[in-house]
Design a protein around this motif. Structure first.
Motif, PDB file in Angstrom:
ATOM      1  N   TRP A  97       0.725  -1.476  -0.096  1.00  0.00           N
ATOM      2  CA  TRP A  97      -0.033  -0.012   0.022  1.00  0.00           C
ATOM      3  C   TRP A  97       0.803   1.211  -0.045  1.00  0.00           C
ATOM      4  O   TRP A  97       0.448   2.097  -0.461  1.00  0.00           O
ATOM      5  CB  TRP A  97      -0.948  -0.052   1.128  1.00  0.00           C
ATOM      6  CG  TRP A  97      -1.832  -1.154   1.057  1.00  0.00           C
ATOM      7  CD1 TRP A  97      -2.087  -2.185   1.921  1.00  0.00           C
ATOM      8  CD2 TRP A  97      -3.177  -1.074   0.311  1.00  0.00           C
ATOM      9  NE1 TRP A  97      -2.980  -3.158   1.423  1.00  0.00           N
ATOM     10  CE2 TRP A  97      -3.782  -2.660   0.691  1.00  0.00           C
ATOM     11  CE3 TRP A  97      -3.714  -0.108  -0.478  1.00  0.00           C
ATOM     12  CZ2 TRP A  97      -4.871  -2.799   0.216  1.00  0.00           C
ATOM     13  CZ3 TRP A  97      -5.049  -0.644  -1.177  1.00  0.00           C
ATOM     14  CH2 TRP A  97      -5.449  -1.794  -0.702  1.00  0.00           C
ATOM     15  N   GLU A  98       2.080   1.255   0.592  1.00  0.00           N
ATOM     16  CA  GLU A  98       2.895   2.459   0.714  1.00  0.00           C
ATOM     17  C   GLU A  98       3.445   2.660  -0.682  1.00  0.00           C
ATOM     18  O   GLU A  98       3.730   3.852  -0.957  1.00  0.00           O
ATOM     19  CB  GLU A  98       4.201   1.841   1.671  1.00  0.00           C
ATOM     20  CG  GLU A  98       5.036   0.925   1.031  1.00  0.00           C
ATOM     21  CD  GLU A  98       4.694  -0.562   1.448  1.00  0.00           C
ATOM     22  OE1 GLU A  98       5.692  -1.405   0.983  1.00  0.00           O
ATOM     23  OE2 GLU A  98       3.363  -0.809   1.799  1.00  0.00           O
ATOM     24  N   ASP A  99       3.331   1.925  -1.720  1.00  0.00           N
ATOM     25  CA  ASP A  99       3.623   2.215  -2.977  1.00  0.00           C
ATOM     26  C   ASP A  99       2.626   3.427  -3.599  1.00  0.00           C
ATOM     27  O   ASP A  99       2.841   4.222  -4.548  1.00  0.00           O
ATOM     28  CB  ASP A  99       3.780   1.168  -4.030  1.00  0.00           C
ATOM     29  CG  ASP A  99       4.950   0.429  -3.825  1.00  0.00           C
ATOM     30  OD1 ASP A  99       5.693   0.798  -3.102  1.00  0.00           O
ATOM     31  OD2 ASP A  99       4.849  -1.034  -4.395  1.00  0.00           O
ATOM     32  N   TRP A 156      -3.419  12.226  -6.006  1.00  0.00           N
ATOM     33  CA  TRP A 156      -2.565  11.143  -5.960  1.00  0.00           C
ATOM     34  C   TRP A 156      -1.204  11.411  -6.364  1.00  0.00           C
ATOM     35  O   TRP A 156      -1.056  11.797  -7.489  1.00  0.00           O
ATOM     36  CB  TRP A 156      -2.936   9.900  -6.507  1.00  0.00           C
ATOM     37  CG  TRP A 156      -4.294   9.494  -6.201  1.00  0.00           C
ATOM     38  CD1 TRP A 156      -5.091   9.947  -4.768  1.00  0.00           C
ATOM     39  CD2 TRP A 156      -5.183   8.294  -6.733  1.00  0.00           C
ATOM     40  NE1 TRP A 156      -6.348   9.045  -4.837  1.00  0.00           N
ATOM     41  CE2 TRP A 156      -6.176   8.235  -6.049  1.00  0.00           C
ATOM     42  CE3 TRP A 156      -4.858   7.760  -7.556  1.00  0.00           C
ATOM     43  CZ2 TRP A 156      -7.178   7.309  -5.936  1.00  0.00           C
ATOM     44  CZ3 TRP A 156      -5.925   6.611  -7.959  1.00  0.00           C
ATOM     45  CH2 TRP A 156      -7.147   6.424  -7.197  1.00  0.00           C
ATOM     46  N   GLY A 157      -0.129  11.436  -5.656  1.00  0.00           N
ATOM     47  CA  GLY A 157       1.185  11.722  -5.810  1.00  0.00           C
ATOM     48  C   GLY A 157       2.013  11.063  -6.824  1.00  0.00           C
ATOM     49  O   GLY A 157       2.906  11.541  -7.625  1.00  0.00           O
ATOM     50  N   PHE A 158       1.609   9.665  -7.288  1.00  0.00           N
ATOM     51  CA  PHE A 158       2.277   9.156  -8.124  1.00  0.00           C
ATOM     52  C   PHE A 158       1.587   9.255  -9.536  1.00  0.00           C
ATOM     53  O   PHE A 158       2.025   8.725 -10.430  1.00  0.00           O
ATOM     54  CB  PHE A 158       1.994   7.578  -7.982  1.00  0.00           C
ATOM     55  CG  PHE A 158       0.625   6.860  -7.645  1.00  0.00           C
ATOM     56  CD1 PHE A 158      -0.169   6.521  -9.002  1.00  0.00           C
ATOM     57  CD2 PHE A 158      -0.184   6.858  -6.602  1.00  0.00           C
ATOM     58  CE1 PHE A 158      -1.254   6.116  -8.873  1.00  0.00           C
ATOM     59  CE2 PHE A 158      -1.276   6.466  -6.588  1.00  0.00           C
ATOM     60  CZ  PHE A 158      -2.041   5.940  -7.581  1.00  0.00           C
ATOM     61  N   ILE A 159       0.685  10.239  -9.714  1.00  0.00           N
ATOM     62  CA  ILE A 159       0.114  10.807 -11.203  1.00  0.00           C
ATOM     63  C   ILE A 159       0.410  12.069 -11.327  1.00  0.00           C
ATOM     64  O   ILE A 159       0.319  12.946 -10.461  1.00  0.00           O
ATOM     65  CB  ILE A 159      -1.530  10.698 -11.342  1.00  0.00           C
ATOM     66  CG1 ILE A 159      -1.660   9.261 -10.920  1.00  0.00           C
ATOM     67  CG2 ILE A 159      -1.832  11.116 -12.458  1.00  0.00           C
ATOM     68  CD1 ILE A 159      -3.508   9.099 -11.115  1.00  0.00           C
ATOM     69  N   ASP A 160       1.345  12.300 -12.291  1.00  0.00           N
ATOM     70  CA  ASP A 160       2.308  13.653 -12.382  1.00  0.00           C
ATOM     71  C   ASP A 160       0.934  14.580 -12.860  1.00  0.00           C
ATOM     72  O   ASP A 160       0.160  14.345 -13.691  1.00  0.00           O
ATOM     73  CB  ASP A 160       3.292  13.658 -13.365  1.00  0.00           C
ATOM     74  CG  ASP A 160       4.089  14.759 -13.334  1.00  0.00           C
ATOM     75  OD1 ASP A 160       3.688  15.791 -13.711  1.00  0.00           O
ATOM     76  OD2 ASP A 160       5.137  14.872 -12.677  1.00  0.00           O
ATOM     77  N   LYS A 161       1.215  15.905 -12.484  1.00  0.00           N
ATOM     78  CA  LYS A 161       0.236  16.951 -12.644  1.00  0.00           C
ATOM     79  C   LYS A 161       0.179  17.096 -14.490  1.00  0.00           C
ATOM     80  O   LYS A 161      -1.075  17.413 -14.889  1.00  0.00           O
ATOM     81  CB  LYS A 161       0.443  18.236 -12.148  1.00  0.00           C
ATOM     82  CG  LYS A 161       0.167  17.860 -10.480  1.00  0.00           C
ATOM     83  CD  LYS A 161      -1.373  18.015 -10.346  1.00  0.00           C
ATOM     84  CE  LYS A 161      -1.772  18.116  -8.656  1.00  0.00           C
ATOM     85  NZ  LYS A 161      -3.101  17.899  -8.580  1.00  0.00           N
ATOM     86  N   SER A 162       1.377  17.144 -14.947  1.00  0.00           N
ATOM     87  CA  SER A 162       1.650  17.262 -16.371  1.00  0.00           C
ATOM     88  C   SER A 162       0.555  16.366 -17.027  1.00  0.00           C
ATOM     89  O   SER A 162      -0.003  16.807 -18.250  1.00  0.00           O
ATOM     90  CB  SER A 162       2.907  17.017 -16.651  1.00  0.00           C
ATOM     91  OG  SER A 162       3.201  15.880 -16.615  1.00  0.00           O
ATOM     92  N   ARG A 163       0.215  15.132 -16.568  1.00  0.00           N
ATOM     93  CA  ARG A 163      -0.525  14.437 -17.477  1.00  0.00           C
ATOM     94  C   ARG A 163      -1.815  14.928 -17.369  1.00  0.00           C
ATOM     95  O   ARG A 163      -2.685  14.840 -18.520  1.00  0.00           O
ATOM     96  CB  ARG A 163      -0.665  12.985 -16.645  1.00  0.00           C
ATOM     97  CG  ARG A 163       0.709  12.095 -16.929  1.00  0.00           C
ATOM     98  CD  ARG A 163       0.397  10.734 -16.051  1.00  0.00           C
ATOM     99  NE  ARG A 163       1.673   9.787 -15.974  1.00  0.00           N
ATOM    100  CZ  ARG A 163       1.786   9.086 -16.903  1.00  0.00           C
ATOM    101  NH1 ARG A 163       0.954   8.695 -18.006  1.00  0.00           N
ATOM    102  NH2 ARG A 163       2.874   8.058 -16.813  1.00  0.00           N
ATOM    103  N   TRP A 164      -2.367  15.198 -16.313  1.00  0.00           N
ATOM    104  CA  TRP A 164      -3.917  15.902 -16.207  1.00  0.00           C
ATOM    105  C   TRP A 164      -3.889  17.360 -17.235  1.00  0.00           C
ATOM    106  O   TRP A 164      -5.145  17.442 -17.793  1.00  0.00           O
ATOM    107  CB  TRP A 164      -4.015  16.393 -14.802  1.00  0.00           C
ATOM    108  CG  TRP A 164      -4.527  15.313 -14.077  1.00  0.00           C
ATOM    109  CD1 TRP A 164      -3.934  14.653 -13.276  1.00  0.00           C
ATOM    110  CD2 TRP A 164      -5.969  14.483 -14.091  1.00  0.00           C
ATOM    111  NE1 TRP A 164      -4.592  13.749 -12.529  1.00  0.00           N
ATOM    112  CE2 TRP A 164      -5.974  13.779 -13.329  1.00  0.00           C
ATOM    113  CE3 TRP A 164      -7.295  14.962 -14.754  1.00  0.00           C
ATOM    114  CZ2 TRP A 164      -7.101  12.900 -12.939  1.00  0.00           C
ATOM    115  CZ3 TRP A 164      -8.275  14.275 -14.507  1.00  0.00           C
ATOM    116  CH2 TRP A 164      -8.247  13.198 -13.724  1.00  0.00           C
ATOM    117  N   ASN A 165      -2.825  18.222 -16.965  1.00  0.00           N
ATOM    118  CA  ASN A 165      -2.808  19.129 -18.010  1.00  0.00           C
ATOM    119  C   ASN A 165      -2.971  18.928 -19.271  1.00  0.00           C
ATOM    120  O   ASN A 165      -3.629  19.722 -20.015  1.00  0.00           O
ATOM    121  CB  ASN A 165      -1.560  20.082 -17.557  1.00  0.00           C
ATOM    122  CG  ASN A 165      -1.632  20.448 -16.164  1.00  0.00           C
ATOM    123  OD1 ASN A 165      -2.503  20.662 -15.710  1.00  0.00           O
ATOM    124  ND2 ASN A 165      -0.336  20.958 -15.458  1.00  0.00           N
ATOM    125  N   ALA A 166      -2.103  17.823 -19.630  1.00  0.00           N
ATOM    126  CA  ALA A 166      -2.255  17.596 -21.215  1.00  0.00           C
ATOM    127  C   ALA A 166      -3.497  17.085 -21.825  1.00  0.00           C
ATOM    128  O   ALA A 166      -3.607  17.280 -22.855  1.00  0.00           O
ATOM    129  CB  ALA A 166      -0.932  16.696 -21.463  1.00  0.00           C
TER     130      ALA A 166
END
Length: 387
Positions: free
Chosen positions: A83-85, A229-239
């Protein structure tokens, strides 16, 4: 994180439409059962399906799957997951839903407690703390157990995907946006065909049709839990948001979408909702009783969710209301009619046999889309997933 498994959930009866939507996004469903469509992809797929699926209620990210026939097995295997991942020290893991079907483990409440204890135990051990602060992003965990097979998944959506963000105001028992989109798809509506909803309420059916006509992603102007969620980079959302905006088509003045209702206050709500959805220049709302509505187009769709009443007296009034709709068939014989109702006597009231009657769960009520097809318009074939 390259390949992940996902589950899109939907209202019962919309599975075919949801599977079609996934295929339109270039995603091949792996499996389907009980209001769930399983598919695979990467983190971009997770974002895109949240953004674009019109009939899905939620998008879940599968974390683990295993067999457990008792609570000891459930605890040991759940606490063995990394879960820590996914969840940082300050993360807030919440067991949001437990569904159990035909399994030796049969207590949802105990299952919720065991899974929560296992997740917290694992995280406390890995972060070397006695208590989690739970002050950060929410990680909502869904637990499904069927025939002793346990599936654990994160809810990436947060609020249900039917909450597009435009319907701030609504009347009594409004139709869910996801169901409205689903019955539009089942009707095989094409923007070339005029669309009329004579019981439009707060405008959900006309607004969803306009969003489809403009190719406007239903999730474009709302937020999702997985954005934090920290493991999803914000740049993905922006794009992906930028790409989704670029896919919106300009309003076509030839498209005719109209909603009407006898209640002026609810029409005001519909107008405001259309403005928030950014489609007010594509939808016309009018305060007018159903029996006074007149149309000039030779072809068109009357697609509506009329009152159907759960009490006997209300159902008798609903039958009379449906009977009054016959005047449309007399005046507009080349139109197609789609009545979404749980009333048993729609066909008798409408004095016609429905060509197809798909059943859709609407707030726990088995509701039918009665389809009375008119002749095929002369201006071309209509492409759609099903009829």
């Amino acid at each position: 994180m390259s390949e992940i498994q996902m589950i899109a959930t939907c209202t019962g009866g919309l599975e075919t439409n949801l599977a079609y939507e996934l295929k339109q996004l270039g995603i091949t469903p792996v499996d389907s059962n009980d209001g769930k469509i399983y598919y695979e992809g990467d983190l971009n797929t997770l974002i895109e399906t949240n953004m674009w699926l019109r009939t899905a209620e939620r998008v879940l990210m599968k974390v683990a799957e295993f067999e457990a026939k008792n609570f000891d097995e459930l605890f040991d295997k759940t606490s063995g997951i990394c879960w820590e991942d996914f969840i940082p020290l300050e993360g807030n893991p919440v067991i949001s839903k437990v569904r159990i079907k035909k399994s030796l483990i049969n207590s949802p409440r105990s299952t919720q407690s065991i899974v929560q204890k296992a997740v917290f135990s694992r995280l406390c051990d890995k972060y070397k703390v006695r208590k989690l602060p739970c002050s950060g992003a929410v990680f909502s965990i869904y637990v499904y157990i069927a025939k002793d097979k346990v599936t654990l998944a994160f809810d990436s959506s947060g609020d249900g995907l039917h909450k597009r963000g435009y319907r701030v105001e609504a009347g009594k028992a409004p139709l869910r946006e996801t169901i409205a989109a689903g019955i539009i798809m089942k009707s095989r509506w094409n923007p070339k065909i005029e669309l009329l909803d004579t019981f439009c309420g707060s405008g959900t059916i006309p607004i969803e049709a306009a969003l489809i006509a403009r190719n406007k992603a239903p999730g474009l102007f709302r937020s999702f839990d997985c954005e934090n969620w920290g493991f999803i980079d914000k740049s993905r959302w922006n794009a992906i948001r930028k790409d989704s905006r670029m896919k919106i088509t300009e309003p076509d003045p030839s498209i005719k979408i109209e909603g009407s209702d006898s209640d002026g206050l609810i029409i005001d709500m519909a107008v405001k909702n259309a403005e928030r959805a950014g489609v007010s220049n594509m939808v016309t709302f009018r305060k007018i009783p159903m029996e006074q509505v007149k149309k000039e187009s030779r072809y068109g769709y009357l697609l509506t969710n009329p009152p159907y009443g759960e009490r006997l007296k209300d159902r008798e009034l609903a039958f009379e209301l449906y009977s009054q709709m016959r005047h449309f068939k007399k005046d507009l014989k080349d139109w197609s009619y789609f009545i979404f109702s749980s009333h048993d006597d729609v066909e008798r009231a409408f004095n016609s046999r429905a060509a197809k009657k798909p059943v859709i769960q609407n707030s726990g009520i088995e509701t039918v889309l009665y389809s009375f097809w008119g002749p095929k318009p002369e201006y071309g074939k209509i492409d759609s997933p099903e009829r």
